[in-house]
Design a protein around this motif. Structure first.
Motif, PDB file in Angstrom:
ATOM      1  N   THR A 165      -6.285 -26.761  22.516  1.00 52.04           N
ATOM      2  CA  THR A 165      -7.369 -26.331  23.401  1.00 52.04           C
ATOM      3  C   THR A 165      -6.902 -25.171  24.257  1.00 52.04           C
ATOM      4  O   THR A 165      -5.732 -25.072  24.597  1.00 52.04           O
ATOM      5  CB  THR A 165      -7.878 -27.488  24.292  1.00 52.04           C
ATOM      6  OG1 THR A 165      -8.960 -27.015  25.084  1.00 52.04           O
ATOM      7  CG2 THR A 165      -6.801 -28.032  25.191  1.00 52.04           C
ATOM      8  N   ALA A 166      -7.825 -24.298  24.566  1.00 57.59           N
ATOM      9  CA  ALA A 166      -7.564 -23.201  25.495  1.00 57.59           C
ATOM     10  C   ALA A 166      -8.302 -23.464  26.798  1.00 57.59           C
ATOM     11  O   ALA A 166      -8.285 -22.646  27.699  1.00 57.59           O
ATOM     12  CB  ALA A 166      -8.008 -21.873  24.871  1.00 57.59           C
ATOM     13  N   SER A 167      -8.939 -24.609  26.882  1.00 62.10           N
ATOM     14  CA  SER A 167      -9.771 -24.950  28.034  1.00 62.10           C
ATOM     15  C   SER A 167      -9.132 -26.091  28.813  1.00 62.10           C
ATOM     16  O   SER A 167      -8.641 -27.054  28.228  1.00 62.10           O
ATOM     17  CB  SER A 167     -11.161 -25.374  27.547  1.00 62.10           C
ATOM     18  OG  SER A 167     -11.883 -25.997  28.570  1.00 62.10           O
ATOM     19  N   SER A 168      -9.189 -25.998  30.135  1.00 61.90           N
ATOM     20  CA  SER A 168      -8.641 -27.084  30.950  1.00 61.90           C
ATOM     21  C   SER A 168      -9.546 -28.318  30.907  1.00 61.90           C
ATOM     22  O   SER A 168      -9.103 -29.416  31.214  1.00 61.90           O
ATOM     23  CB  SER A 168      -8.461 -26.624  32.398  1.00 61.90           C
ATOM     24  OG  SER A 168      -9.707 -26.268  32.956  1.00 61.90           O
ATOM     25  N   GLY A 169     -10.795 -28.140  30.503  1.00 58.27           N
ATOM     26  CA  GLY A 169     -11.725 -29.262  30.460  1.00 58.27           C
ATOM     27  C   GLY A 169     -11.898 -29.876  29.085  1.00 58.27           C
ATOM     28  O   GLY A 169     -12.608 -30.855  28.926  1.00 58.27           O
TER      29      GLY A 169
ATOM     30  N   THR B  47     -10.552 -31.535  25.280  1.00 60.08           N
ATOM     31  CA  THR B  47      -9.522 -32.439  24.761  1.00 60.08           C
ATOM     32  C   THR B  47      -8.820 -31.861  23.543  1.00 60.08           C
ATOM     33  O   THR B  47      -7.769 -32.343  23.152  1.00 60.08           O
ATOM     34  CB  THR B  47     -10.133 -33.793  24.354  1.00 60.08           C
ATOM     35  OG1 THR B  47     -11.082 -33.570  23.310  1.00 60.08           O
ATOM     36  CG2 THR B  47     -10.769 -34.485  25.542  1.00 60.08           C
TER      37      THR B  47
END
Length: 82
Positions: A33-37, A39
């Motif tokens: 993932t490149a997103s903190s939100g 999974t």
């Protein structure tokens, strides 16, 4: 949708900048993932489900598109319907 013989491609184009080059090789890996939100499971699950049905999931960087490839449904003769 793009029919290809026994397969059908469902194409979803990205209207933004697309997937960053450094992420592309890991895009379908579990927990990537490149997103903190996020999974990092969504695309992995999509690809695994597609492969279980004889298809695949991929990313076309040139077209900035996610491609879900699945076996085409067999056509039926309308005279054979219920």
């Amino acid at each position: 949708m793009r029919p290809r013989g026994d397969l059908v491609d469902l194409v979803v184009r990205d209207s933004g900048d697309g997937v960053p080059p450094e992420m592309r090789s890991r895009l379908f890996e579990r927990f990537a993932t490149a997103s903190s939100g996020g999974t990092g499971l969504g695309l992995h699950i999509v690809r695994e489900l597609a492969r279980a049905q004889g298809g695949d999931g991929s990313y076309d960087a040139g077209d900035r598109a996610f491609v879900l490839t699945l076996p085409a449904a067999p056509t039926t003769d309308s005279s054979e319907s219920w």
